[in-house]
Every structure is written in C-alpha cells, then in structure tokens.
Design a protein around this motif. Structure first.
Motif, PDB file in Angstrom:
ATOM      1  N   MET A  31       0.793  -0.974  -0.008  1.00  0.00           N
ATOM      2  CA  MET A  31       0.068   0.030  -0.140  1.00  0.00           C
ATOM      3  C   MET A  31       1.004   1.213  -0.068  1.00  0.00           C
ATOM      4  O   MET A  31       1.926   1.321   0.562  1.00  0.00           O
ATOM      5  N   LEU A  32       0.563   2.411  -0.649  1.00  0.00           N
ATOM      6  CA  LEU A  32       1.265   3.458  -0.909  1.00  0.00           C
ATOM      7  C   LEU A  32       0.312   4.514  -0.321  1.00  0.00           C
ATOM      8  O   LEU A  32      -0.948   4.789  -1.259  1.00  0.00           O
ATOM      9  N   ASP A  33       0.536   5.219   0.845  1.00  0.00           N
ATOM     10  CA  ASP A  33      -0.270   6.357   1.218  1.00  0.00           C
ATOM     11  C   ASP A  33      -1.945   5.817   1.282  1.00  0.00           C
ATOM     12  O   ASP A  33      -2.801   6.364   0.968  1.00  0.00           O
ATOM     13  N   GLY A  34      -2.119   4.756   1.690  1.00  0.00           N
ATOM     14  CA  GLY A  34      -3.436   4.119   1.741  1.00  0.00           C
ATOM     15  C   GLY A  34      -4.041   3.380   0.427  1.00  0.00           C
ATOM     16  O   GLY A  34      -5.098   2.722   0.478  1.00  0.00           O
ATOM     17  N   ARG A  48       0.704  -2.919  -6.813  1.00  0.00           N
ATOM     18  CA  ARG A  48       1.230  -3.878  -6.889  1.00  0.00           C
ATOM     19  C   ARG A  48       2.646  -3.774  -7.492  1.00  0.00           C
ATOM     20  O   ARG A  48       2.793  -3.068  -8.547  1.00  0.00           O
ATOM     21  N   VAL A  49       3.616  -4.325  -6.839  1.00  0.00           N
ATOM     22  CA  VAL A  49       4.965  -4.014  -7.522  1.00  0.00           C
ATOM     23  C   VAL A  49       5.690  -5.491  -7.326  1.00  0.00           C
ATOM     24  O   VAL A  49       5.201  -6.253  -6.389  1.00  0.00           O
ATOM     25  N   GLU A  50       6.851  -5.776  -7.651  1.00  0.00           N
ATOM     26  CA  GLU A  50       7.308  -7.103  -7.876  1.00  0.00           C
ATOM     27  C   GLU A  50       8.236  -7.171  -6.470  1.00  0.00           C
ATOM     28  O   GLU A  50       8.862  -6.318  -6.244  1.00  0.00           O
ATOM     29  N   ALA A  51       8.036  -8.085  -5.716  1.00  0.00           N
ATOM     30  CA  ALA A  51       8.855  -8.457  -4.497  1.00  0.00           C
ATOM     31  C   ALA A  51      10.352  -8.694  -4.729  1.00  0.00           C
ATOM     32  O   ALA A  51      10.496  -9.098  -5.758  1.00  0.00           O
ATOM     33  N   GLY A  52      10.941  -8.317  -3.908  1.00  0.00           N
ATOM     34  CA  GLY A  52      12.697  -8.709  -3.903  1.00  0.00           C
ATOM     35  C   GLY A  52      13.413  -7.375  -4.422  1.00  0.00           C
ATOM     36  O   GLY A  52      14.568  -7.589  -4.514  1.00  0.00           O
ATOM     37  N   GLN A  53      12.820  -6.561  -5.104  1.00  0.00           N
ATOM     38  CA  GLN A  53      13.393  -5.533  -5.691  1.00  0.00           C
ATOM     39  C   GLN A  53      13.543  -4.295  -4.534  1.00  0.00           C
ATOM     40  O   GLN A  53      12.627  -4.122  -3.731  1.00  0.00           O
ATOM     41  N   PRO A  54      14.430  -3.305  -4.744  1.00  0.00           N
ATOM     42  CA  PRO A  54      14.746  -2.174  -3.834  1.00  0.00           C
ATOM     43  C   PRO A  54      13.290  -1.278  -3.888  1.00  0.00           C
ATOM     44  O   PRO A  54      12.845  -1.237  -4.931  1.00  0.00           O
ATOM     45  N   ILE A  81       7.630   3.289   6.592  1.00  0.00           N
ATOM     46  CA  ILE A  81       7.514   1.910   6.193  1.00  0.00           C
ATOM     47  C   ILE A  81       6.993   1.372   7.407  1.00  0.00           C
ATOM     48  O   ILE A  81       7.461   1.179   8.493  1.00  0.00           O
ATOM     49  N   ASP A  82       5.727   0.907   7.300  1.00  0.00           N
ATOM     50  CA  ASP A  82       4.885   0.086   8.467  1.00  0.00           C
ATOM     51  C   ASP A  82       4.951   0.870   9.891  1.00  0.00           C
ATOM     52  O   ASP A  82       5.211   0.570  10.470  1.00  0.00           O
ATOM     53  N   GLN A 136      15.352   4.441   4.529  1.00  0.00           N
ATOM     54  CA  GLN A 136      15.814   4.519   3.302  1.00  0.00           C
ATOM     55  C   GLN A 136      15.280   3.572   2.201  1.00  0.00           C
ATOM     56  O   GLN A 136      15.547   2.305   2.345  1.00  0.00           O
ATOM     57  N   SER A 137      14.463   3.934   1.359  1.00  0.00           N
ATOM     58  CA  SER A 137      13.623   3.024   0.691  1.00  0.00           C
ATOM     59  C   SER A 137      14.628   2.255  -0.340  1.00  0.00           C
ATOM     60  O   SER A 137      14.209   1.391  -1.005  1.00  0.00           O
ATOM     61  N   CYS A 138      15.736   2.953  -0.583  1.00  0.00           N
ATOM     62  CA  CYS A 138      16.728   2.452  -1.529  1.00  0.00           C
ATOM     63  C   CYS A 138      17.395   1.015  -0.844  1.00  0.00           C
ATOM     64  O   CYS A 138      17.969   0.311  -1.539  1.00  0.00           O
ATOM     65  N   MET A 139      17.440   0.965   0.362  1.00  0.00           N
ATOM     66  CA  MET A 139      17.987   0.003   0.890  1.00  0.00           C
ATOM     67  C   MET A 139      17.170  -1.070   1.460  1.00  0.00           C
ATOM     68  O   MET A 139      17.580  -2.083   2.338  1.00  0.00           O
ATOM     69  N   VAL A 140      16.015  -0.854   1.372  1.00  0.00           N
ATOM     70  CA  VAL A 140      14.708  -1.876   1.541  1.00  0.00           C
ATOM     71  C   VAL A 140      14.158  -2.810   0.495  1.00  0.00           C
ATOM     72  O   VAL A 140      13.775  -2.217  -0.333  1.00  0.00           O
ATOM     73  N   GLU A 141      14.170  -4.040   0.500  1.00  0.00           N
ATOM     74  CA  GLU A 141      13.346  -4.745  -0.419  1.00  0.00           C
ATOM     75  C   GLU A 141      12.046  -4.919  -0.254  1.00  0.00           C
ATOM     76  O   GLU A 141      11.440  -4.872   0.814  1.00  0.00           O
ATOM     77  N   VAL A 142      11.144  -4.701  -1.308  1.00  0.00           N
ATOM     78  CA  VAL A 142       9.575  -5.048  -1.383  1.00  0.00           C
ATOM     79  C   VAL A 142       9.363  -6.315  -0.827  1.00  0.00           C
ATOM     80  O   VAL A 142      10.079  -7.319  -1.089  1.00  0.00           O
ATOM     81  N   ARG A 143       8.568  -6.312   0.036  1.00  0.00           N
ATOM     82  CA  ARG A 143       7.969  -7.487   0.678  1.00  0.00           C
ATOM     83  C   ARG A 143       6.215  -7.071   0.572  1.00  0.00           C
ATOM     84  O   ARG A 143       5.812  -6.351   0.700  1.00  0.00           O
ATOM     85  N   GLU A 144       5.671  -8.467   0.497  1.00  0.00           N
ATOM     86  CA  GLU A 144       4.202  -8.447   0.617  1.00  0.00           C
ATOM     87  C   GLU A 144       3.763  -7.895   1.940  1.00  0.00           C
ATOM     88  O   GLU A 144       4.053  -8.100   3.068  1.00  0.00           O
ATOM     89  N   GLY A 145       2.633  -6.930   1.635  1.00  0.00           N
ATOM     90  CA  GLY A 145       1.958  -6.539   2.971  1.00  0.00           C
ATOM     91  C   GLY A 145       2.588  -5.239   3.442  1.00  0.00           C
ATOM     92  O   GLY A 145       2.210  -4.748   4.462  1.00  0.00           O
ATOM     93  N   MET A 146       3.571  -4.518   2.872  1.00  0.00           N
ATOM     94  CA  MET A 146       4.173  -3.416   3.265  1.00  0.00           C
ATOM     95  C   MET A 146       3.183  -2.296   3.093  1.00  0.00           C
ATOM     96  O   MET A 146       2.403  -2.140   2.225  1.00  0.00           O
ATOM     97  N   ARG A 147       3.106  -1.412   4.302  1.00  0.00           N
ATOM     98  CA  ARG A 147       2.624   0.103   4.268  1.00  0.00           C
ATOM     99  C   ARG A 147       3.587   1.033   4.303  1.00  0.00           C
ATOM    100  O   ARG A 147       4.079   1.186   5.103  1.00  0.00           O
ATOM    101  N   VAL A 148       3.483   1.878   3.088  1.00  0.00           N
ATOM    102  CA  VAL A 148       4.430   2.875   2.773  1.00  0.00           C
ATOM    103  C   VAL A 148       3.749   4.108   2.714  1.00  0.00           C
ATOM    104  O   VAL A 148       2.630   4.392   2.260  1.00  0.00           O
ATOM    105  N   ARG A 149       4.288   5.020   3.158  1.00  0.00           N
ATOM    106  CA  ARG A 149       3.529   6.571   3.300  1.00  0.00           C
ATOM    107  C   ARG A 149       4.944   7.690   2.947  1.00  0.00           C
ATOM    108  O   ARG A 149       5.689   7.424   3.495  1.00  0.00           O
TER     109      ARG A 149
END
Length: 85
Positions: free
Chosen positions: A1-4, A8-14, A53-54, A60-73
């Motif tokens: 989720m982005l700002d609520g 959908r993005v691919e998991a495992g990428q920055p 994030i959550d 630092q969003s460039c240092m965090v891998e995408v995972r299912e269920g993340m809540r990003v603002r």
C-alpha cells in the motif's frame, strides 16, 4: 500500500526502484521549505529517499527490499519523534 492505496509491485527489488517504476516522483518533503525530494544515489548515501514503512519513519527506501503487505507513506515535513521509539 502507498499512502493507503493498493499498489502492486514485484517483490524482492529495492523499494525505491519499485516506487519510481510505479510512477512515484516525490518521496518526502523537507521540513523547512516543503521542497519535494526523491532518490538520488540509490545506494544509501544521500537519504533523499526516506519514507515511512509500516509506521516507522525515515526508512531509506533504496536499502529496503519490497515484501508483501508493506505499508508505505510519503513523508511530509519533520518526522514524528514519538514514532521512532
């Protein structure tokens, strides 16, 4: 989720790369002037890609891998110091 909103993005990428690929161009706004900021270095040096994030600000969003269920603002202005404890 982005700002609520669902995103959908691919998991495992920055996360920063995934958000830019999805069209996000402003990751945060500065506390003093409100100027828009976005990732610059993509390797954890510039801190321009900070997001919440959550419920934890200043990640630092460039240092965090995408995972299912993340809540990003997107961060707007100064961080909430209570949220970092």
């Amino acid at each position: 989720m982005l700002d609520g909103d669902p995103l959908r993005v691919e998991a495992g990428q920055p996360l920063a790369a995934a958000l830019m690929k999805a069209g996000l161009s402003v990751f945060r706004r500065t506390p003093v002037s409100g100027a828009p900021r976005a990732p610059f270095c993509m390797m954890g040096v510039c801190f321009e890609c900070l997001v919440e994030i959550d419920g934890v600000p200043n990640q630092q969003s460039c240092m965090v891998e995408v995972r299912e269920g993340m809540r990003v603002r997107v961060q707007d202005g100064a961080r909430n110091l209570e949220a970092t404890r």
